[in-house]
Design a protein around this motif. Structure first.
Motif, PDB file in Angstrom:
ATOM      1  N   VAL A   1       0.855  -1.154  -0.023  1.00 30.09           N
ATOM      2  CA  VAL A   1      -0.041   0.039   0.002  1.00 30.09           C
ATOM      3  C   VAL A   1       0.728   1.158   0.077  1.00 30.09           C
ATOM      4  O   VAL A   1       2.073   1.110   0.041  1.00 30.09           O
ATOM      5  N   THR A   2       0.443   2.523   0.073  1.00 34.48           N
ATOM      6  CA  THR A   2       1.037   3.625   0.360  1.00 34.48           C
ATOM      7  C   THR A   2       0.362   4.477   1.441  1.00 34.48           C
ATOM      8  O   THR A   2      -0.903   4.121   1.648  1.00 34.48           O
ATOM      9  N   ALA A   3       1.372   4.904   2.255  1.00 34.58           N
ATOM     10  CA  ALA A   3       1.197   5.560   3.475  1.00 34.58           C
ATOM     11  C   ALA A   3       1.086   7.066   3.252  1.00 34.58           C
ATOM     12  O   ALA A   3       2.231   7.572   2.845  1.00 34.58           O
ATOM     13  N   VAL A   4       0.056   7.914   3.679  1.00 33.09           N
ATOM     14  CA  VAL A   4       0.213   9.268   3.206  1.00 33.09           C
ATOM     15  C   VAL A   4       0.174   9.848   4.725  1.00 33.09           C
ATOM     16  O   VAL A   4      -0.367   9.649   5.547  1.00 33.09           O
ATOM     17  N   ILE A   5       1.198  10.806   4.940  1.00 30.42           N
ATOM     18  CA  ILE A   5       1.244  11.379   5.967  1.00 30.42           C
ATOM     19  C   ILE A   5       1.398  12.985   6.002  1.00 30.42           C
ATOM     20  O   ILE A   5       1.635  13.689   5.162  1.00 30.42           O
ATOM     21  N   ASP A   6       0.099  13.340   6.903  1.00 29.15           N
ATOM     22  CA  ASP A   6       0.068  14.758   6.845  1.00 29.15           C
ATOM     23  C   ASP A   6       0.741  15.482   8.014  1.00 29.15           C
ATOM     24  O   ASP A   6       0.526  15.386   9.429  1.00 29.15           O
ATOM     25  N   SER A   7       1.911  16.357   7.483  1.00 29.67           N
ATOM     26  CA  SER A   7       2.867  16.475   8.347  1.00 29.67           C
ATOM     27  C   SER A   7       2.137  17.746   9.405  1.00 29.67           C
ATOM     28  O   SER A   7       2.897  17.856  10.851  1.00 29.67           O
ATOM     29  N   ALA A   8       1.299  18.285   9.104  1.00 33.43           N
ATOM     30  CA  ALA A   8       0.678  19.386  10.206  1.00 33.43           C
ATOM     31  C   ALA A   8      -0.012  18.653  11.283  1.00 33.43           C
ATOM     32  O   ALA A   8      -0.326  19.252  12.129  1.00 33.43           O
ATOM     33  N   ALA A   9      -0.334  17.375  11.151  1.00 37.75           N
ATOM     34  CA  ALA A   9      -1.161  16.553  12.185  1.00 37.75           C
ATOM     35  C   ALA A   9      -0.089  15.965  13.120  1.00 37.75           C
ATOM     36  O   ALA A   9      -0.504  15.415  14.076  1.00 37.75           O
ATOM     37  N   VAL A  10       1.216  15.701  12.668  1.00 40.83           N
ATOM     38  CA  VAL A  10       2.069  15.077  13.428  1.00 40.83           C
ATOM     39  C   VAL A  10       2.530  15.782  14.740  1.00 40.83           C
ATOM     40  O   VAL A  10       3.000  17.113  14.661  1.00 40.83           O
ATOM     41  N   PRO A  11       2.421  15.336  15.834  1.00 46.44           N
ATOM     42  CA  PRO A  11       2.929  16.138  17.085  1.00 46.44           C
ATOM     43  C   PRO A  11       4.474  16.123  17.371  1.00 46.44           C
ATOM     44  O   PRO A  11       5.042  15.026  16.930  1.00 46.44           O
ATOM     45  N   PHE A  12       4.968  17.165  17.715  1.00 45.41           N
ATOM     46  CA  PHE A  12       6.420  17.214  17.999  1.00 45.41           C
ATOM     47  C   PHE A  12       6.578  17.710  19.267  1.00 45.41           C
ATOM     48  O   PHE A  12       5.950  18.611  19.871  1.00 45.41           O
ATOM     49  N   LEU A  13       7.665  17.184  20.151  1.00 48.17           N
ATOM     50  CA  LEU A  13       8.051  17.724  21.550  1.00 48.17           C
ATOM     51  C   LEU A  13       8.533  19.121  21.202  1.00 48.17           C
ATOM     52  O   LEU A  13       9.140  19.789  20.241  1.00 48.17           O
ATOM     53  N   ASP A  14       8.276  19.800  22.371  1.00 43.31           N
ATOM     54  CA  ASP A  14       8.543  21.300  22.509  1.00 43.31           C
ATOM     55  C   ASP A  14      10.193  21.308  22.317  1.00 43.31           C
ATOM     56  O   ASP A  14      10.944  20.627  22.768  1.00 43.31           O
ATOM     57  N   GLY A  15      10.813  22.116  21.545  1.00 46.38           N
ATOM     58  CA  GLY A  15      12.015  22.574  21.160  1.00 46.38           C
ATOM     59  C   GLY A  15      12.723  21.555  20.050  1.00 46.38           C
ATOM     60  O   GLY A  15      13.708  21.783  19.818  1.00 46.38           O
ATOM     61  N   ALA A  16      11.847  20.757  19.623  1.00 42.79           N
ATOM     62  CA  ALA A  16      12.429  19.804  18.620  1.00 42.79           C
ATOM     63  C   ALA A  16      12.910  20.391  17.395  1.00 42.79           C
ATOM     64  O   ALA A  16      13.966  20.196  16.859  1.00 42.79           O
ATOM     65  N   ARG A  17      11.621  21.312  16.817  1.00 46.17           N
ATOM     66  CA  ARG A  17      12.192  21.963  15.647  1.00 46.17           C
ATOM     67  C   ARG A  17      13.401  22.955  15.668  1.00 46.17           C
ATOM     68  O   ARG A  17      14.059  23.065  14.707  1.00 46.17           O
ATOM     69  N   GLU A  18      13.435  23.598  16.844  1.00 46.60           N
ATOM     70  CA  GLU A  18      14.540  24.558  17.178  1.00 46.60           C
ATOM     71  C   GLU A  18      15.958  23.823  17.084  1.00 46.60           C
ATOM     72  O   GLU A  18      17.087  24.158  16.484  1.00 46.60           O
TER      73      GLU A  18
END
Length: 333
Positions: A246-263
């Motif tokens: 199959v194919t998995a579609v990931i909606d990046s806006a719905a994925v939770p991230f830990l505080d400070g991870a993006r930074e």
């Protein structure tokens, strides 16, 4: 006179599940390792090497399968007790990821006996025991070796219903994708290794058992899933989609991230394992997000959550399973 406690992460070339052999290289190593059939063997191997599931499963009789797994890694945090807790939760997770219940664990300890004091090793083992106790899992001995680089983990045996296993190859189109823990553990652990800065939320996430999520998945009738560890969300989603056709579609806006991870990612605290994960999935994916987001989605997690083809209460739906799209296993938007 003051005594400084050694920073355990300083004795490791990598941290936690980010120190795994890259997935593409590992698949080359194990390719062709198919056991020869033998009438002398007891039980039926239900899940083996074929699709890279989280553990092996052998049917013993109707209604009972034995699940076996092992996991160990280098220090991911400096506190020995927390490292032991994290490593134990991570090892137990493979059983939960397949819908099982851990029954007994054996410690695996590699220790630089002439470099680090044994009281730190004792704290590591104490942390592992605390989490195993929380899981209701016996710890009975194990194995240790003298090693220049410290490593710790467990070999875990559990039980499950062989007809209700959660596995990599059972995802079907039209099913939502649920993630039970936020991402960003790899980049935050890498920042901790570089700076000594502690992240309490990350430690809390890594020491949280996947037991409740596993029980909820079984109650919801979910039969496809995996845990998200060293190969990152994208790597584990790719493996599940590939095994299921199959194919998995990931909606990046719905994925939770830990505080400070993006930074932390933007500042360059990205483990080499996370970059290798992204390189591995790119040929099989359509990724329509910025590079930092893509790296976070591929971030090598230690004791991460479950990725389930189905929906359970209290956890975000981050995408869906669709029919295969021209050989592409992942579409990230």
């Amino acid at each position: 006179m003051t005594t400084t406690t050694p920073r355990l992460t300083g004795y490791a070339h990598g941290g936690g599940c980010a120190c795994k052999i890259p997935p593409g290289e590992l698949e080359d190593v194990v390719r062709g390792l198919t056991p020869s059939p033998s009438t002398a063997r007891e039980g039926e191997l239900v899940v083996g090497l074929e699709d890279g599931d989280d553990a092996a499963a052998v049917r013993i009789r109707d209604g009972l399968a034995i699940i076996a797994t092992t996991d160990f890694f280098t220090p991911v945090v400096d506190d020995p007790y927390d490292w032991g807790r994290i490593a134990a939760a991570n090892a137990l997770s493979d059983v939960y990821a397949m819908g099982g219940r851990p029954v007994i664990a054996l410690n695996l300890l590699c220790w630089p006996r002439d470099v680090l004091p044994y009281d730190l090793a004792a704290e590591v083992l104490r942390g592992g025991l605390a989490v195993a106790d929380e899981a209701g899992c016996h710890v009975a001995g194990g194995h240790s070796v003298d090693d220049p680089e410290p490593k710790y983990g467990m070999a875990v045996t559990g039980t499950a219903d062989p007809d209700a296993l959660i596995r990599n190859d059972a995802a079907r189109p039209g099913t939502p994708l649920t993630l039970t823990k936020p991402l960003g553990l790899g980049v935050l652990n890498n920042r901790h290794k570089a700076t000594g800065e502690s992240f309490a939320e990350a430690i809390a996430v890594m020491t949280t058992l996947n037991a409740a999520a596993s029980r909820a998945a079984l109650a919801a009738g979910i039969r496809a899933g995996t845990d998200v560890t060293g190969f990152g969300l994208l790597g584990h989603a790719h493996k599940m989609a590939r095994a299921s056709g199959v194919t998995a579609v990931i909606d990046s806006a719905a994925v939770p991230f830990l505080d400070g991870a993006r930074e932390a990612a933007a500042a360059g605290n990205v483990p080499g394992g996370s970059r290798r994960n992204l390189d591995w999935v790119r040929p099989h994916a359509r990724i329509d997000v910025d590079e930092t987001t893509a790296l976070l989605l591929a971030d090598a997690q230690t004791s991460g959550g479950l990725l389930l083809a189905g929906e359970i209460p209290g956890h975000p739906v981050i995408g869906e399973i669709v029919a295969p799209e021209d050989g592409v296993t992942l579409r990230v938007r």
